[in-house]
Design an enzyme around this catalytic site. Structure first.
Site, PDB file in Angstrom:
ATOM      1  N   LYS A 104     -11.888  -2.958  -4.555  1.00 21.09           N
ATOM      2  CA  LYS A 104     -12.952  -1.966  -4.418  1.00 21.09           C
ATOM      3  C   LYS A 104     -12.670  -0.700  -5.211  1.00 21.09           C
ATOM      4  CE  LYS A 104     -14.469  -3.745  -0.024  1.00 21.09           C
ATOM      5  NZ  LYS A 104     -14.381  -3.677   1.420  1.00 21.09           N
ATOM      6  N   LYS A 153       0.835  -1.209   0.000  1.00 23.44           N
ATOM      7  CA  LYS A 153       0.000   0.000   0.000  1.00 23.44           C
ATOM      8  C   LYS A 153       0.867   1.255   0.000  1.00 23.44           C
ATOM      9  CE  LYS A 153      -4.317  -1.832   1.577  1.00 23.44           C
ATOM     10  NZ  LYS A 153      -5.280  -2.043   2.631  1.00 23.44           N
ATOM     11  N   LYS A 203      -6.024  -8.634  -8.336  1.00 22.88           N
ATOM     12  CA  LYS A 203      -7.264  -9.136  -7.735  1.00 22.88           C
ATOM     13  C   LYS A 203      -8.377  -8.096  -7.868  1.00 22.88           C
ATOM     14  CE  LYS A 203      -7.099  -7.905  -2.882  1.00 22.88           C
ATOM     15  NZ  LYS A 203      -7.410  -8.304  -1.534  1.00 22.88           N
TER      16      LYS A 203
HETATM   17  P1  AMP Z   1     -11.090  -5.665   1.995  1.00 24.40           P
HETATM   18  O1  AMP Z   1     -12.094  -5.020   2.877  1.00 24.40           O
HETATM   19  O2  AMP Z   1     -11.060  -5.164   0.600  1.00 24.40           O
HETATM   20  O3  AMP Z   1      -9.731  -5.730   2.622  1.00 24.40           O
HETATM   21  O4  AMP Z   1     -11.563  -7.186   1.823  1.00 24.40           O
HETATM   22  C1  AMP Z   1     -11.986  -7.946   2.925  1.00 24.40           C
HETATM   23  C2  AMP Z   1     -11.749  -9.402   2.661  1.00 24.40           C
HETATM   24  O5  AMP Z   1     -12.443  -9.800   1.466  1.00 24.40           O
HETATM   25  C3  AMP Z   1     -10.280  -9.786   2.402  1.00 24.40           C
HETATM   26  O6  AMP Z   1      -9.579 -10.050   3.550  1.00 24.40           O
HETATM   27  C4  AMP Z   1     -10.409 -11.038   1.553  1.00 24.40           C
HETATM   28  O7  AMP Z   1     -10.564 -12.162   2.393  1.00 24.40           O
HETATM   29  C5  AMP Z   1     -11.695 -10.797   0.794  1.00 24.40           C
HETATM   30  N1  AMP Z   1     -11.410 -10.334  -0.596  1.00 24.40           N
HETATM   31  C6  AMP Z   1     -11.230  -9.047  -1.002  1.00 24.40           C
HETATM   32  N2  AMP Z   1     -11.006  -9.002  -2.327  1.00 24.40           N
HETATM   33  C7  AMP Z   1     -11.034 -10.291  -2.770  1.00 24.40           C
HETATM   34  C8  AMP Z   1     -10.871 -10.911  -4.042  1.00 24.40           C
HETATM   35  N3  AMP Z   1     -10.648 -10.196  -5.155  1.00 24.40           N
HETATM   36  N4  AMP Z   1     -10.962 -12.261  -4.125  1.00 24.40           N
HETATM   37  C9  AMP Z   1     -11.207 -13.014  -3.014  1.00 24.40           C
HETATM   38  N5  AMP Z   1     -11.368 -12.489  -1.787  1.00 24.40           N
HETATM   39  C10 AMP Z   1     -11.290 -11.156  -1.647  1.00 24.40           C
END
Ligand code: AMP
Length: 336
Positions: free
Chosen positions: A210, A126, A207
């Site tokens: 958001k 990051k 990946k």
């Molecule tokens: P975030 O709030 O974006 O950090 O995402 C929360 C959780 O969602 C992460 O810790 C992952 O377990 C899951 N996650 C986020 N993006 C992906 C993705 N592209 N593919 C699979 N799991 C994801």
């Protein structure tokens, strides 16, 4: 000794393990969050004493807009409930409404070596992608995460591969605290989600995330899903492999039926596949999967009073436990 002979044994065997997990409020949840995190929450709520929170404080560590943060926090809550997380069975709350998270994080900051934080892969990633915003919160993110879990004496944490290193640090912090001040915390164990990562539709080597607008949100309408999938990249590399196509096939396996999957798989083998057909079939499968969810979610968002009530109840339940932990900790470390 049999259960009937020992009341305590019976009580102990009935006690569910404590599970803690949260999702940031950086945007509305997407299908990667669903497959990689929320789906697992739904399975676990029956067997564990669950604390599910909306990690709005973690959201502050990367660029954010106040209005978006407010909107997304409620969107994550509505998504949790519409997908089937039961506020009566679980403690569902907003992280910032339980100030003990930051209070405990401060105490943990004071026993966490900076070197441990600087070696975290996610911090390095990051910090290298947004060099203008390498804030102290970003560095201390895993300390707050340790507080999120240990405040409730969390024993298990469902995590994706990306959070394993952070959870390992939570275990180190728990151990350090226990060694210095006496046994207080369990060392939380990961429940590793084996789901493959969902990749970005337009940049399938990254990946799905958001940011960037290439994510399929759970709330997207059938038309939006179709439009986004139409733009999905299906190009092959020099070896004939295509991460984009692999990603679409993976999603079809998750959201479509076996017959459809086998059909497109055999077309892929024969090289007769028309990707527009695959994309449309996938769009329909995803739209159908979240049809009921979309309706429930819409109703929930039309009822902000109910959502506020869920948050107030959740915060009260979480605070009762958090207060007890903080009292114990303060006593142990000499805070009056
Ligand atoms: P975030 O709030 O974006 O950090 O995402 C929360 C959780 O969602 C992460 O810790 C992952 O377990 C899951 N996650 C986020 N993006 C992906 C993705 N592209 N593919 C699979 N799991 C994801």
């Amino acid at each position: 000794m049999s259960i009937s002979q020992c009341g305590i044994c019976y009580t102990l065997s009935m006690k569910k393990q404590i599970l803690v997990s949260g999702l940031r409020a950086t945007s509305e949840p997407h299908i990667g969050n669903y497959l990689g995190a929320i789906r697992q929450f739904l399975e676990k709520q029956e067997d564990f004493d669950c604390y599910f929170f909306i990690a709005d404080l973690h959201t502050l560590t990367t660029a954010f807009e106040p209005e978006e943060l407010r909107k997304n926090s409620l969107a994550v809550l509505a998504d949790y409930i519409a997908l089937g997380l039961d506020p009566k069975k679980n403690t569902i709350f907003l992280q910032s409404q339980v100030p003990q998270h930051t209070e405990l994080a401060w105490i943990f900051n004071c026993i966490t070596p900076v070197s441990e934080l600087q070696r975290m892969t996610q911090f390095k990633d990051k910090a290298s992608t947004d060099v203008k915003n390498i804030n102290a919160g970003l560095l201390n993110y895993p300390v707050l995460m340790a507080a999120d879990v240990l405040l409730y004496k969390g024993e298990v944490v469902p995590v994706g591969e990306d959070q394993v290193q952070h959870l390992e640090l939570s275990r180190i912090i728990a151990r350090k605290f226990n060694n210095a001040f006496g046994k207080t915390f369990p060392e939380p164990k990961p429940i590793l989600n084996k789901t493959a990562r969902v990749m970005s539709l337009t940049e399938p080597t990254k990946k799905m995330s958001k940011t960037g607008g290439a994510a399929i949100l759970l709330s997207d309408s059938p038309e939006e899903i179709k439009k986004k999938l139409r733009k999905a990249v299906t190009a092959t590399d020099a070896t004939g492999k295509s991460e984009g196509v692999d990603n679409l096939m993976y999603l079809l396996k998750e959201f479509g039926n076996q017959e459809q999957y086998d059909f497109f798989q055999s077309q892929l083998k024969d090289n007769t596949i028309q990707f527009s057909h695959l994309k449309d079939a996938l769009a329909e499968a995803i739209s159908e999967h979240f049809k009921e969810f979309r309706e429930k979610r819409k109703k929930l968002l039309e009822d902000p009073e109910y959502l506020a009530e869920v948050l107030a109840t959740g915060a009260k339940k979480a605070q009762a436990v958090a207060n007890k932990t903080m009292e114990e900790i303060k006593g142990k470390i000499g805070l009056l």
